[in-house]
Design a protein around this motif. Structure first.
Motif, PDB file in Angstrom:
ATOM      1  N   TYR A  45       0.835  -1.199   0.000  1.00 24.43           N
ATOM      2  CA  TYR A  45       0.000   0.000   0.000  1.00 24.43           C
ATOM      3  C   TYR A  45       0.870   1.248   0.000  1.00 24.43           C
ATOM      4  CZ  TYR A  45       0.915   1.014   4.924  1.00 24.43           C
ATOM      5  OH  TYR A  45       1.514   1.345   6.121  1.00 24.43           O
ATOM      6  N   SER A  46       0.265   2.331  -0.457  1.00 22.59           N
ATOM      7  CA  SER A  46       0.854   3.666  -0.381  1.00 22.59           C
ATOM      8  C   SER A  46      -0.235   4.589   0.136  1.00 22.59           C
ATOM      9  CB  SER A  46       1.299   4.151  -1.772  1.00 22.59           C
ATOM     10  OG  SER A  46       2.276   3.311  -2.305  1.00 22.59           O
ATOM     11  N   THR A  47       0.163   5.734   0.667  1.00 26.18           N
ATOM     12  CA  THR A  47      -0.826   6.697   1.144  1.00 26.18           C
ATOM     13  C   THR A  47      -0.576   8.063   0.529  1.00 26.18           C
ATOM     14  OG1 THR A  47       0.501   7.264   3.084  1.00 26.18           O
ATOM     15  CG2 THR A  47      -1.159   5.531   3.356  1.00 26.18           C
ATOM     16  N   GLN A  48      -1.641   8.861   0.534  1.00 21.19           N
ATOM     17  CA  GLN A  48      -1.581  10.243   0.075  1.00 21.19           C
ATOM     18  C   GLN A  48      -2.430  11.050   1.045  1.00 21.19           C
ATOM     19  OE1 GLN A  48      -3.473  10.937  -3.717  1.00 21.19           O
ATOM     20  NE2 GLN A  48      -2.309  12.795  -4.063  1.00 21.19           N
ATOM     21  N   TYR A  56      -3.780   3.572  -1.433  1.00 17.87           N
ATOM     22  CA  TYR A  56      -3.686   2.826  -2.689  1.00 17.87           C
ATOM     23  C   TYR A  56      -3.175   1.450  -2.302  1.00 17.87           C
ATOM     24  CZ  TYR A  56      -4.055   7.466  -4.707  1.00 17.87           C
ATOM     25  OH  TYR A  56      -4.478   8.729  -5.039  1.00 17.87           O
ATOM     26  N   ILE A  57      -4.014   0.428  -2.456  1.00 15.78           N
ATOM     27  CA  ILE A  57      -3.697  -0.889  -1.908  1.00 15.78           C
ATOM     28  C   ILE A  57      -3.732  -1.959  -3.001  1.00 15.78           C
ATOM     29  CG2 ILE A  57      -4.289  -2.595  -0.145  1.00 15.78           C
ATOM     30  CD1 ILE A  57      -5.928  -0.320   1.247  1.00 15.78           C
ATOM     31  N   LYS A  58      -2.680  -2.739  -3.094  1.00  9.92           N
ATOM     32  CA  LYS A  58      -2.617  -3.902  -3.987  1.00  9.92           C
ATOM     33  C   LYS A  58      -3.151  -5.098  -3.222  1.00  9.92           C
ATOM     34  CE  LYS A  58      -0.258  -4.434  -7.249  1.00  9.92           C
ATOM     35  NZ  LYS A  58      -0.754  -4.136  -8.576  1.00  9.92           N
ATOM     36  N   PRO A  96       2.145  -1.392 -10.938  1.00  9.18           N
ATOM     37  CA  PRO A  96       2.098  -0.349  -9.913  1.00  9.18           C
ATOM     38  C   PRO A  96       0.655   0.021  -9.564  1.00  9.18           C
ATOM     39  CG  PRO A  96       2.661   0.604 -12.029  1.00  9.18           C
ATOM     40  CD  PRO A  96       2.616  -0.891 -12.228  1.00  9.18           C
ATOM     41  N   VAL A  97       0.461   0.458  -8.351  1.00  7.34           N
ATOM     42  CA  VAL A  97      -0.835   0.995  -7.936  1.00  7.34           C
ATOM     43  C   VAL A  97      -0.780   2.478  -8.274  1.00  7.34           C
ATOM     44  CG1 VAL A  97      -2.451   1.311  -6.033  1.00  7.34           C
ATOM     45  CG2 VAL A  97      -0.973  -0.697  -6.070  1.00  7.34           C
ATOM     46  N   VAL A  98      -1.546   2.865  -9.261  1.00  2.00           N
ATOM     47  CA  VAL A  98      -1.471   4.240  -9.760  1.00  2.00           C
ATOM     48  C   VAL A  98      -2.705   5.042  -9.396  1.00  2.00           C
ATOM     49  CG1 VAL A  98       0.116   3.700 -11.632  1.00  2.00           C
ATOM     50  CG2 VAL A  98      -2.320   3.529 -12.026  1.00  2.00           C
TER      51      VAL A  98
END
Length: 110
Positions: A45-48, A56-58, A96-98
């Motif tokens: 995951y990534s966050t914004q 943003y989660i795979k 990528p999680v875009v």
């Protein structure tokens, strides 16, 4: 490289907190995708940070298939619940999680 203000952070391995979040949104993901997922395991995951937090989660959904989730957690002061904003289907483990919004249904906000 430091994260840019409002930018998306670097991907990191999913943890128990992210898995619990994903588990709570499985029904919404299935409603948007129009199918049932037998496997639903958060991988990365990534966050914004923007008027709350966007995740943003795979997610592994079986075999070699993955989906990307975009989840919005509004600021606590709004009183709004966290909801699944959109999904991207037919992704691989390495895609990528875009930032794209591909398939969504705002009616499934929880």
């Amino acid at each position: 490289m430091p994260m840019m203000c409002g930018g998306i952070g670097a991907p990191q391995p999913a943890n128990e907190e992210i898995q619990k979040l994903v588990d709570s949104l499985k029904g919404s993901a299935e409603a948007i995708a129009g199918k049932t997922f037998d496997v639903f395991v958060a991988k990365t995951y990534s966050t914004q940070c923007v008027a709350g937090t966007i995740y943003y989660i795979k997610v592994h959904v079986g075999g070699e298939e993955h989906i990307n989730l975009r989840v919005h957690k509004p600021l606590a002061c709004t009183g709004e619940a966290t909801y699944l904003d959109s999904i991207q289907e037919y992704k691989s483990r390495d895609d990528p999680v875009v930032h794209l919004q591909v398939k969504s249904n705002y009616a499934v906000k929880q």
